[in-house]
Design a protein around this motif. Structure first.
Motif, PDB file in Angstrom:
ATOM      1  N   MET B   1      51.230  -8.854  13.244  1.00 51.17           N
ATOM      2  CA  MET B   1      50.865  -8.095  14.439  1.00 51.17           C
ATOM      3  C   MET B   1      51.228  -8.896  15.678  1.00 51.17           C
ATOM      4  O   MET B   1      50.999 -10.098  15.739  1.00 51.17           O
ATOM      5  CB  MET B   1      49.356  -7.810  14.434  1.00 51.17           C
ATOM      6  N   THR B   2      51.793  -8.242  16.679  1.00 46.86           N
ATOM      7  CA  THR B   2      52.061  -8.913  17.946  1.00 46.86           C
ATOM      8  C   THR B   2      51.297  -8.198  19.061  1.00 46.86           C
ATOM      9  O   THR B   2      50.837  -7.055  18.884  1.00 46.86           O
ATOM     10  CB  THR B   2      53.557  -8.904  18.285  1.00 46.86           C
ATOM     11  N   THR B   3      51.178  -8.883  20.179  1.00 46.67           N
ATOM     12  CA  THR B   3      50.495  -8.284  21.329  1.00 46.67           C
ATOM     13  C   THR B   3      51.336  -8.515  22.581  1.00 46.67           C
ATOM     14  O   THR B   3      52.146  -9.441  22.642  1.00 46.67           O
ATOM     15  CB  THR B   3      49.106  -8.906  21.553  1.00 46.67           C
ATOM     16  N   THR B   4      51.113  -7.678  23.582  1.00 42.90           N
ATOM     17  CA  THR B   4      51.823  -7.851  24.856  1.00 42.90           C
ATOM     18  C   THR B   4      51.313  -9.111  25.546  1.00 42.90           C
ATOM     19  O   THR B   4      50.206  -9.579  25.268  1.00 42.90           O
ATOM     20  CB  THR B   4      51.619  -6.628  25.765  1.00 42.90           C
ATOM     21  N   THR B   5      52.132  -9.624  26.481  1.00 47.86           N
ATOM     22  CA  THR B   5      51.833 -10.943  27.046  1.00 47.86           C
ATOM     23  C   THR B   5      50.684 -10.958  28.029  1.00 47.86           C
ATOM     24  O   THR B   5      49.998 -11.965  28.158  1.00 47.86           O
ATOM     25  CB  THR B   5      53.077 -11.496  27.764  1.00 47.86           C
ATOM     26  N   ARG B   6      50.466  -9.893  28.746  1.00 44.20           N
ATOM     27  CA  ARG B   6      49.462  -9.948  29.804  1.00 44.20           C
ATOM     28  C   ARG B   6      48.136  -9.294  29.394  1.00 44.20           C
ATOM     29  O   ARG B   6      47.088  -9.907  29.453  1.00 44.20           O
ATOM     30  CB  ARG B   6      49.996  -9.294  31.080  1.00 44.20           C
ATOM     31  N   LEU B   7      48.186  -8.063  28.977  1.00 48.20           N
ATOM     32  CA  LEU B   7      46.944  -7.370  28.609  1.00 48.20           C
ATOM     33  C   LEU B   7      46.621  -7.505  27.126  1.00 48.20           C
ATOM     34  O   LEU B   7      45.587  -7.016  26.675  1.00 48.20           O
ATOM     35  CB  LEU B   7      47.046  -5.884  28.971  1.00 48.20           C
ATOM     36  N   ALA B   8      47.505  -8.168  26.381  1.00 49.55           N
ATOM     37  CA  ALA B   8      47.297  -8.365  24.945  1.00 49.55           C
ATOM     38  C   ALA B   8      47.125  -7.043  24.211  1.00 49.55           C
ATOM     39  O   ALA B   8      46.257  -6.883  23.347  1.00 49.55           O
ATOM     40  CB  ALA B   8      46.091  -9.278  24.706  1.00 49.55           C
ATOM     41  N   LEU B   9      47.970  -6.074  24.587  1.00 46.69           N
ATOM     42  CA  LEU B   9      47.917  -4.776  23.912  1.00 46.69           C
ATOM     43  C   LEU B   9      48.532  -4.909  22.519  1.00 46.69           C
ATOM     44  O   LEU B   9      49.542  -5.584  22.323  1.00 46.69           O
ATOM     45  CB  LEU B   9      48.680  -3.718  24.723  1.00 46.69           C
ATOM     46  N   TYR B  10      47.936  -4.243  21.597  1.00 47.14           N
ATOM     47  CA  TYR B  10      48.329  -4.279  20.194  1.00 47.14           C
ATOM     48  C   TYR B  10      49.681  -3.594  20.035  1.00 47.14           C
ATOM     49  O   TYR B  10      49.869  -2.456  20.463  1.00 47.14           O
ATOM     50  CB  TYR B  10      47.233  -3.591  19.386  1.00 47.14           C
ATOM     51  N   GLU B  11      50.661  -4.268  19.422  1.00 47.60           N
ATOM     52  CA  GLU B  11      51.987  -3.712  19.194  1.00 47.60           C
ATOM     53  C   GLU B  11      52.214  -3.544  17.689  1.00 47.60           C
ATOM     54  O   GLU B  11      52.562  -4.512  16.997  1.00 47.60           O
ATOM     55  CB  GLU B  11      53.068  -4.629  19.767  1.00 47.60           C
ATOM     56  N   PRO B  12      52.049  -2.356  17.165  1.00 46.70           N
ATOM     57  CA  PRO B  12      52.275  -2.147  15.729  1.00 46.70           C
ATOM     58  C   PRO B  12      53.749  -2.370  15.377  1.00 46.70           C
ATOM     59  O   PRO B  12      54.633  -2.185  16.213  1.00 46.70           O
ATOM     60  CB  PRO B  12      51.900  -0.674  15.513  1.00 46.70           C
ATOM     61  N   THR B  13      53.986  -2.723  14.156  1.00 47.01           N
ATOM     62  CA  THR B  13      55.369  -2.841  13.700  1.00 47.01           C
ATOM     63  C   THR B  13      55.895  -1.458  13.332  1.00 47.01           C
ATOM     64  O   THR B  13      55.137  -0.496  13.220  1.00 47.01           O
ATOM     65  CB  THR B  13      55.456  -3.750  12.468  1.00 47.01           C
ATOM     66  N   ASP B  14      57.220  -1.368  13.143  1.00 48.74           N
ATOM     67  CA  ASP B  14      57.838  -0.068  12.842  1.00 48.74           C
ATOM     68  C   ASP B  14      57.300   0.553  11.570  1.00 48.74           C
ATOM     69  O   ASP B  14      57.190   1.775  11.450  1.00 48.74           O
ATOM     70  CB  ASP B  14      59.362  -0.238  12.712  1.00 48.74           C
TER      71      ASP B  14
END
Lengths: 221, 219
Positions: B1-14
């Motif tokens: 799982m990764t997150t955005t740099t500023r708000l740490a939004l959850y970035e699901p994988t494809d």
């Protein structure tokens, strides 16, 4: 069943929502996010109707950057900077007197640590006799009124000649460095004729109605 | 799982099968909270997802604050700020002499684009000199007009007593004054004039020495 966020009213789908609705919901949310990004350009007549606290706008007609503080569209700036006027007005107020008498006054809420600049200008003419020395004074007091016994901020003498023919003008300013408790104070502009002759302040000159200006402004800390 | 740099939004994988609550709803709450400026108090400033440039508005102090990467700094006050100088002009050229019931000018003028809801202070001054006769009543006048030209028939904004006293040094009397004006938005011209009232006398005066006109945005 969907719920909504408190500020932008973003729709949060429930786990049971059909995925076929997901695109519509996401698109609507993205539009709402997009609408408030940065400083959306509006005019003073087209500000957002249901703002949330902290929302920012740029008014193209006034060139103001503003934000919603929960009750009004407030302005950006630095706390130490000069602020808006307390008073800046002009009118035909006139006075004829010998003893010290208040000419104009203004009450306002003074803030501890702020400096208030008081500007004034007027026309002075002898009503009786030939020459006189008029004294302009600025006084201030806590509360809603100011008297001739109030604290003196400024005093200067103006020599006036030739009764009913030629008057003199005065234009000057002074400062009140307010270090008291934040609250109501009153600043007054007084005139006194120290030669005990009748002198007119802000009267007409040969039938021409002249005016005076009295301004109080917060000009920094 | 990764997150955005500023708000740490959850970035699901494809290929990830996402949970609606964690992948969408909780992220929307984070976006909503951080949108533009987070609403808080001076004791509840954001402590998570901090990044340089993040804004917050303290409802108790009425301050907009900005996180600089280390600390929160004040940005605002709830005040309408003066914007300062609009224009300034001066001359030492004397005006033509004017008799009773006449007006000279425009002596000086300034043209600018006024903004809606702003207040302007107009500062002016000059010496009024006796040209013929002795003590003479006179007044400086401030007039305004929409557009680039102002004349002695334009709207009167302010009249300031400016008599010429022949007992004065050099037979002229110094007069300085100011007034306010809140015009409609758009191009406007403010002008300085010198006038004598209808006295019926033969005296004439002129505006002389150092004369100036200045306009300042004060609110």
């Amino acid at each position: 069943m969907s719920t909504f966020t408190s500020r932008l009213q973003l729709e949060k789908p429930s786990p049971s929502d059909l995925m076929s609705d997901g695109g519509t919901t996401l698109a609507a949310n993205y539009i709402k996010i997009d609408d408030v990004a940065g400083f959306p350009l509006v005019t003073s007549a087209t500000r957002p109707g249901t703002p949330f606290t902290g929302q920012t706008i740029r008014e193209s007609d006034t060139q103001n950057n503003r934000f919603w503080d929960g009750s009004k569209w407030a302005y950006f700036g630095n706390e130490s900077n000069q602020r808006e006027d307390v008073l800046l007005n002009t009118d035909s107020t006139s006075l004829t007197a010998t003893a010290e008498t208040v000419f104009r006054s203004q009450s306002f809420t003074a803030t501890n640590g702020r400096r208030y600049r008081i500007d004034f200008c007027s026309y002075i003419e002898i009503v009786a006799n030939v020459t006189a020395r008029a004294v302009a004074k600025i006084r201030w007091a806590n509360g809603a009124s100011v008297t001739t016994a109030s604290t003196l901020l400024y005093s200067d003498v103006i020599q006036v000649n030739s009764a009913g023919v030629t008057g003199r003008s005065i234009r000057d300013f002074t400062e009140l460095n307010y270090t008291g408790v934040t609250g109501q104070i009153t600043i007054g502009w007084f005139f006194e004729n120290i030669d005990a002759q009748s002198t007119g302040y802000g009267l007409t000159t040969d039938g021409m109605d002249v005016e005076s200006s009295f301004a109080i402004r917060d000009w920094g800390d | 799982m990764t997150t955005t740099t500023r708000l740490a939004l959850y970035e699901p994988t494809d290929t990830e099968v996402v949970n609606v609550v964690t992948a969408i709803d909780e992220q929307l709450d984070i976006i909503d909270d951080a949108a533009v400026a987070t609403e808080c108090t001076s004791s509840t400033r954001p402590i998570t997802n901090l990044y340089a440039g993040r804004l917050a508005y303290e409802t108790d102090t009425r301050l907009l604050i900005r996180y600089n990467g280390t600390v929160w700094q004040n940005m605002t006050g709830s005040f309408k700020r003066p914007r300062g100088k609009i224009g300034f002009t001066s001359t030492t050229t004397s005006s033509s002499a004017i008799a009773e019931n006449a007006e000279s000018g425009v002596l000086l003028s300034l043209t600018w684009t006024a903004l809606a809801g702003r207040k302007y202070a107009v500062y002016f001054g000059g010496s009024v000199a006796v040209v013929a006769g002795n003590d003479a009543s006179a007044a400086y006048k401030i007039r305004k007009a929409n557009g680039a030209t102002v004349t002695n028939t334009s709207t009167l904004v302010f009249t300031f007593g400016a008599d010429a006293d022949d007992n004065s040094t050099g037979l002229s009397t110094r007069h300085d004054g100011f007034c306010e004006h809140s015009p409609n938005a758009g191009e406007i011209t403010i002008g300085l004039f010198l006038a004598r009232p209808a006295t019926g006398d033969a005296k004439t005066v002129q505006s002389a020495s150092y004369q100036y006109l200045a306009i300042e945005d004060v609110e």
